[in-house]
Design an enzyme around this catalytic site. Sequence first.
Site, PDB file in Angstrom:
ATOM      1  N   CYS A 224     -65.905  -5.546 -17.845  1.00  0.00           N
ATOM      2  CA  CYS A 224     -67.259  -5.995 -17.508  1.00  0.00           C
ATOM      3  C   CYS A 224     -67.125  -7.138 -16.503  1.00  0.00           C
ATOM      4  CB  CYS A 224     -67.961  -6.450 -18.782  1.00  0.00           C
ATOM      5  SG  CYS A 224     -69.573  -7.163 -18.465  1.00  0.00           S
TER       6      CYS A 224
ATOM      7  N   CYS B 276     -74.748  -6.436 -12.549  1.00  0.00           N
ATOM      8  CA  CYS B 276     -73.523  -5.800 -13.017  1.00  0.00           C
ATOM      9  C   CYS B 276     -72.438  -6.052 -11.978  1.00  0.00           C
ATOM     10  CB  CYS B 276     -73.785  -4.308 -13.190  1.00  0.00           C
ATOM     11  SG  CYS B 276     -72.309  -3.400 -13.615  1.00  0.00           S
TER      12      CYS B 276
HETATM   13  N1  LIG Z   1     -70.792  -3.949 -16.788  1.00  0.00           N
HETATM   14  C1  LIG Z   1     -71.516  -4.967 -16.100  1.00  0.00           C
HETATM   15  C2  LIG Z   1     -72.450  -5.764 -16.914  1.00  0.00           C
HETATM   16  C3  LIG Z   1     -73.721  -5.070 -17.076  1.00  0.00           C
HETATM   17  C4  LIG Z   1     -74.675  -5.967 -17.770  1.00  0.00           C
HETATM   18  C5  LIG Z   1     -75.394  -5.331 -18.860  1.00  0.00           C
HETATM   19  N2  LIG Z   1     -74.609  -4.760 -19.912  1.00  0.00           N
HETATM   20  C6  LIG Z   1     -76.465  -6.244 -19.386  1.00  0.00           C
HETATM   21  O1  LIG Z   1     -76.315  -7.463 -19.450  1.00  0.00           O
HETATM   22  O2  LIG Z   1     -77.502  -5.707 -19.758  1.00  0.00           O
HETATM   23  C7  LIG Z   1     -70.619  -5.827 -15.262  1.00  0.00           C
HETATM   24  O3  LIG Z   1     -69.598  -5.354 -14.779  1.00  0.00           O
HETATM   25  O4  LIG Z   1     -70.943  -6.981 -15.014  1.00  0.00           O
END
Ligand SMILES: N[C@H](CCC[C@H](N)C(=O)O)C(=O)O
Length: 263
Positions: free
Chosen positions: A198, A73
Amino acid sequence: MKITFFKYQGTGNDFVMIDDRDQSFPVSKELIASICHRRFGVGSDGLILLQNAEGYDFRMVYFNADGGEGSMCGNGGRCVVRFANDLGLFSDHTKFIAVDGEHEGTVSGDVIRLKMSGVKDVQRYEDYDFLNTGSPHYVTFVDQVDEVDVVNIGSEIRYGSIYGPQGGTNVNFAEIIEENHLSVRTYERGVEDETFSCGTGVTACALSASLRNDWQSPITVETIGGTLEVAFQQNANGEFDDITLIGPAVRVFEGVLDTTPTR
Ligand SMILES: N[C@H](CCC[C@H](N)C(=O)O)C(=O)O
Protein backbone atom coordinates in the site's frame (compact mmCIF):
# COMPACT_ATOMS: atom_id res chain seq x y z
CA MET A 1 -21.43 -2.82 -23.15
CA LYS A 2 -17.81 -3.74 -23.96
CA ILE A 3 -14.98 -1.80 -22.36
CA THR A 4 -11.28 -2.24 -23.02
CA PHE A 5 -9.29 -2.35 -19.80
CA PHE A 6 -5.70 -2.81 -18.73
CA LYS A 7 -4.36 -4.50 -15.65
CA TYR A 8 -1.41 -2.91 -13.84
CA GLN A 9 0.38 -3.71 -10.62
CA GLY A 10 2.84 -1.83 -8.44
CA THR A 11 4.65 -4.01 -5.88
CA GLY A 12 1.71 -6.42 -6.03
CA ASN A 13 -1.02 -3.79 -5.42
CA ASP A 14 -3.11 -4.43 -8.53
CA PHE A 15 -5.53 -2.24 -10.45
CA VAL A 16 -7.92 -2.36 -13.36
CA MET A 17 -7.07 0.70 -15.43
CA ILE A 18 -9.45 2.29 -17.89
CA ASP A 19 -8.79 5.01 -20.44
CA ASP A 20 -11.90 7.10 -19.74
CA ARG A 21 -10.93 10.26 -21.59
CA ASP A 22 -14.34 10.24 -23.28
CA GLN A 23 -15.99 9.70 -19.85
CA SER A 24 -18.11 6.84 -21.15
CA PHE A 25 -17.43 4.44 -18.25
CA PRO A 26 -20.76 3.77 -16.48
CA VAL A 27 -19.66 4.45 -12.90
CA SER A 28 -21.57 2.42 -10.33
CA LYS A 29 -20.49 0.86 -7.07
CA GLU A 30 -21.92 -2.53 -8.03
CA LEU A 31 -20.23 -2.65 -11.43
CA ILE A 32 -16.83 -1.62 -10.05
CA ALA A 33 -17.06 -4.11 -7.17
CA SER A 34 -17.95 -6.90 -9.62
CA ILE A 35 -15.01 -6.03 -11.92
CA CYS A 36 -12.59 -6.02 -8.95
CA HIS A 37 -13.99 -9.26 -7.51
CA ARG A 38 -11.34 -12.01 -7.62
CA ARG A 39 -13.82 -14.80 -8.39
CA PHE A 40 -16.57 -13.16 -10.41
CA GLY A 41 -14.56 -10.42 -12.12
CA VAL A 42 -11.11 -9.45 -13.37
CA GLY A 43 -9.78 -9.26 -9.81
CA SER A 44 -7.96 -6.27 -8.36
CA ASP A 45 -7.45 -4.13 -5.25
CA GLY A 46 -8.99 -1.16 -7.05
CA LEU A 47 -10.12 0.41 -10.30
CA ILE A 48 -8.72 3.61 -11.79
CA LEU A 49 -10.23 5.84 -14.45
CA LEU A 50 -7.86 8.05 -16.41
CA GLN A 51 -9.81 11.12 -17.51
CA ASN A 52 -9.02 14.44 -19.16
CA ALA A 53 -8.43 17.42 -16.88
CA GLU A 54 -7.87 21.00 -17.94
CA GLY A 55 -4.40 22.26 -17.13
CA TYR A 56 -3.10 18.75 -16.43
CA ASP A 57 -1.98 15.73 -18.43
CA PHE A 58 -4.87 13.75 -16.92
CA ARG A 59 -7.11 13.13 -13.91
CA MET A 60 -6.87 9.97 -11.76
CA VAL A 61 -10.18 8.74 -10.34
CA TYR A 62 -9.63 5.90 -7.88
CA PHE A 63 -12.14 3.37 -6.54
CA ASN A 64 -11.47 0.73 -3.90
CA ALA A 65 -12.28 -2.93 -4.63
CA ASP A 66 -15.61 -2.53 -2.82
CA GLY A 67 -16.63 0.00 -5.49
CA GLY A 68 -16.50 3.06 -3.22
CA GLU A 69 -14.58 6.09 -4.42
CA GLY A 70 -11.44 6.06 -2.33
CA SER A 71 -9.02 8.65 -1.14
CA MET A 72 -5.53 8.80 -2.70
CA CYS A 73 -3.80 5.60 -3.70
CA GLY A 74 -0.01 5.76 -3.90
CA ASN A 75 0.64 2.55 -5.82
CA GLY A 76 -2.35 3.28 -8.04
CA GLY A 77 -0.86 6.72 -8.65
CA ARG A 78 2.40 5.13 -9.74
CA CYS A 79 0.50 2.70 -11.99
CA VAL A 80 -1.58 5.47 -13.61
CA VAL A 81 1.63 7.39 -14.33
CA ARG A 82 2.92 4.30 -16.14
CA PHE A 83 -0.43 3.95 -17.95
CA ALA A 84 -0.42 7.60 -19.07
CA ASN A 85 3.14 7.10 -20.29
CA ASP A 86 2.09 3.96 -22.19
CA LEU A 87 -0.75 5.99 -23.76
CA GLY A 88 1.80 8.56 -24.92
CA LEU A 89 0.38 11.41 -22.80
CA PHE A 90 3.85 12.54 -21.72
CA SER A 91 7.44 11.44 -22.20
CA ASP A 92 9.24 11.53 -18.86
CA HIS A 93 7.56 14.00 -16.51
CA THR A 94 3.85 14.45 -15.86
CA LYS A 95 1.57 16.64 -13.78
CA PHE A 96 -1.87 15.24 -12.99
CA ILE A 97 -4.74 15.82 -10.63
CA ALA A 98 -6.24 13.33 -8.15
CA VAL A 99 -8.73 13.51 -5.28
CA ASP A 100 -6.13 14.95 -2.88
CA GLY A 101 -4.79 17.54 -5.34
CA GLU A 102 -1.93 17.90 -7.78
CA HIS A 103 0.74 15.23 -8.27
CA GLU A 104 3.87 14.97 -10.33
CA GLY A 105 5.33 11.78 -11.66
CA THR A 106 8.38 10.67 -13.58
CA VAL A 107 9.19 7.52 -15.49
CA SER A 108 12.72 6.32 -15.83
CA GLY A 109 13.07 2.75 -17.04
CA ASP A 110 11.40 0.46 -14.52
CA VAL A 111 11.13 3.12 -11.86
CA ILE A 112 8.14 5.39 -11.32
CA ARG A 113 8.48 8.31 -8.92
CA LEU A 114 5.30 9.87 -7.58
CA LYS A 115 5.18 13.11 -5.64
CA MET A 116 2.74 12.71 -2.77
CA SER A 117 0.74 15.34 -0.88
CA GLY A 118 2.52 17.08 2.00
CA VAL A 119 1.83 15.89 5.54
CA LYS A 120 1.23 18.61 8.12
CA ASP A 121 -0.05 16.72 11.06
CA VAL A 122 1.13 13.44 12.56
CA GLN A 123 -0.93 12.43 15.59
CA ARG A 124 1.47 10.60 17.87
CA TYR A 125 0.46 8.20 20.61
CA GLU A 126 2.48 5.76 22.66
CA ASP A 127 1.54 2.66 20.66
CA TYR A 128 0.77 4.12 17.25
CA ASP A 129 0.73 7.15 14.99
CA PHE A 130 -2.15 8.38 12.85
CA LEU A 131 -1.53 10.45 9.74
CA ASN A 132 -3.01 11.24 6.36
CA THR A 133 -0.73 10.77 3.36
CA GLY A 134 -3.60 11.20 0.89
CA SER A 135 -5.41 8.39 2.70
CA PRO A 136 -5.74 7.90 6.47
CA HIS A 137 -3.22 5.55 8.06
CA TYR A 138 -2.78 4.03 11.48
CA VAL A 139 0.85 2.96 11.95
CA THR A 140 2.07 0.65 14.69
CA PHE A 141 5.54 -0.84 15.13
CA VAL A 142 5.97 -4.53 15.86
CA ASP A 143 8.93 -6.84 16.50
CA GLN A 144 8.05 -9.50 13.94
CA VAL A 145 5.75 -8.35 11.20
CA ASP A 146 5.59 -11.86 9.67
CA GLU A 147 3.85 -13.07 12.82
CA VAL A 148 1.08 -10.45 12.88
CA ASP A 149 -2.51 -11.51 12.24
CA VAL A 150 -2.98 -8.54 9.90
CA VAL A 151 -6.56 -9.29 8.85
CA ASN A 152 -7.99 -9.81 12.34
CA ILE A 153 -6.10 -7.11 14.21
CA GLY A 154 -6.31 -4.76 11.23
CA SER A 155 -10.08 -5.06 10.91
CA GLU A 156 -10.51 -4.65 14.67
CA ILE A 157 -8.64 -1.35 14.56
CA ARG A 158 -10.31 -0.31 11.31
CA TYR A 159 -13.81 -0.80 12.73
CA GLY A 160 -13.29 -0.62 16.47
CA SER A 161 -10.93 2.25 17.09
CA ILE A 162 -11.86 5.90 17.31
CA TYR A 163 -11.08 6.09 13.58
CA GLY A 164 -13.84 3.64 12.69
CA PRO A 165 -16.84 5.99 12.73
CA GLN A 166 -15.20 8.68 10.58
CA GLY A 167 -14.93 6.54 7.50
CA GLY A 168 -12.34 4.22 8.92
CA THR A 169 -8.63 3.91 8.47
CA ASN A 170 -6.04 1.74 6.80
CA VAL A 171 -3.89 -0.13 9.31
CA ASN A 172 -0.13 -0.67 8.96
CA PHE A 173 2.22 -2.93 10.89
CA ALA A 174 5.88 -1.97 10.55
CA GLU A 175 9.03 -3.76 11.64
CA ILE A 176 12.41 -2.07 11.76
CA ILE A 177 14.92 -4.22 9.88
CA GLU A 178 17.81 -1.80 10.40
CA GLU A 179 18.30 1.96 10.25
CA ASN A 180 16.29 3.49 7.36
CA HIS A 181 14.86 0.09 6.45
CA LEU A 182 11.37 -1.17 7.28
CA SER A 183 9.18 -4.14 6.50
CA VAL A 184 5.46 -3.24 6.32
CA ARG A 185 2.17 -5.11 6.04
CA THR A 186 -1.13 -3.29 5.53
CA TYR A 187 -4.81 -3.94 6.09
CA GLU A 188 -6.64 -1.79 3.54
CA ARG A 189 -10.08 -0.38 4.09
CA GLY A 190 -12.22 -0.62 0.99
CA VAL A 191 -10.48 -3.88 0.13
CA GLU A 192 -11.18 -5.12 3.68
CA ASP A 193 -8.19 -7.39 3.50
CA GLU A 194 -4.43 -7.35 3.60
CA THR A 195 -2.96 -6.19 0.28
CA PHE A 196 0.53 -7.02 -1.00
CA SER A 197 1.57 -3.37 -0.72
CA CYS A 198 0.00 0.00 0.00
CA GLY A 199 1.82 3.10 -1.24
CA THR A 200 0.20 5.70 1.01
CA GLY A 201 0.65 3.23 3.90
CA VAL A 202 4.32 2.68 3.16
CA THR A 203 4.72 6.46 3.00
CA ALA A 204 2.98 6.86 6.36
CA CYS A 205 5.23 4.20 7.95
CA ALA A 206 8.38 5.84 6.59
CA LEU A 207 7.39 9.27 7.96
CA SER A 208 6.38 7.80 11.29
CA ALA A 209 9.68 5.87 11.55
CA SER A 210 11.67 8.99 10.70
CA LEU A 211 9.94 10.91 13.53
CA ARG A 212 10.30 8.12 16.07
CA ASN A 213 13.91 7.24 15.24
CA ASP A 214 15.24 10.50 13.86
CA TRP A 215 15.95 8.91 10.47
CA GLN A 216 16.81 11.00 7.45
CA SER A 217 15.43 10.55 3.93
CA PRO A 218 15.32 8.20 2.02
CA ILE A 219 13.79 5.18 3.74
CA THR A 220 13.52 1.76 2.09
CA VAL A 221 10.37 -0.26 2.74
CA GLU A 222 9.84 -3.95 2.05
CA THR A 223 6.30 -5.13 1.35
CA ILE A 224 4.99 -8.58 0.43
CA GLY A 225 4.99 -7.50 -3.23
CA GLY A 226 8.37 -5.81 -3.43
CA THR A 227 10.50 -2.89 -2.34
CA LEU A 228 9.59 0.81 -2.30
CA GLU A 229 11.57 3.87 -1.34
CA VAL A 230 10.22 7.01 0.31
CA ALA A 231 12.12 10.29 0.02
CA PHE A 232 10.98 13.42 1.88
CA GLN A 233 11.94 16.70 3.44
CA GLN A 234 10.94 18.05 6.80
CA ASN A 235 10.54 21.82 7.09
CA ALA A 236 11.18 24.02 10.12
CA ASN A 237 7.60 23.50 11.42
CA GLY A 238 8.10 19.75 11.41
CA GLU A 239 5.84 19.33 8.38
CA PHE A 240 6.80 16.88 5.66
CA ASP A 241 6.93 17.97 2.06
CA ASP A 242 8.56 16.91 -1.19
CA ILE A 243 7.46 13.39 -0.34
CA THR A 244 8.23 10.99 -3.17
CA LEU A 245 7.18 7.34 -3.47
CA ILE A 246 9.58 5.41 -5.68
CA GLY A 247 9.32 1.92 -7.17
CA PRO A 248 8.21 -0.26 -10.07
CA ALA A 249 4.78 -0.28 -11.75
CA VAL A 250 4.04 -2.53 -14.69
CA ARG A 251 1.33 -3.42 -17.18
CA VAL A 252 0.27 -7.04 -16.78
CA PHE A 253 -2.34 -7.53 -19.50
CA GLU A 254 -5.21 -5.98 -21.39
CA GLY A 255 -8.67 -7.30 -22.03
CA VAL A 256 -12.26 -6.49 -22.87
CA LEU A 257 -14.91 -6.25 -20.17
CA ASP A 258 -18.51 -7.19 -20.68
CA THR A 259 -20.41 -4.95 -18.30
CA THR A 260 -23.52 -7.09 -18.29
CA PRO A 261 -23.72 -8.42 -14.72
CA THR A 262 -21.51 -11.45 -14.01
CA ARG A 263 -23.63 -12.78 -11.14
N1 LIG B 1 -3.52 0.89 -2.00
C1 LIG B 1 -3.51 2.31 -1.87
C2 LIG B 1 -4.31 2.87 -0.76
C3 LIG B 1 -5.71 2.99 -1.14
C4 LIG B 1 -6.44 3.69 -0.05
C5 LIG B 1 -7.69 3.04 0.33
N2 LIG B 1 -7.61 1.68 0.76
C6 LIG B 1 -8.45 3.91 1.29
O1 LIG B 1 -7.89 4.59 2.14
O2 LIG B 1 -9.67 3.89 1.18
C7 LIG B 1 -2.12 2.87 -1.91
O3 LIG B 1 -1.25 2.30 -2.55
O4 LIG B 1 -1.88 3.93 -1.34
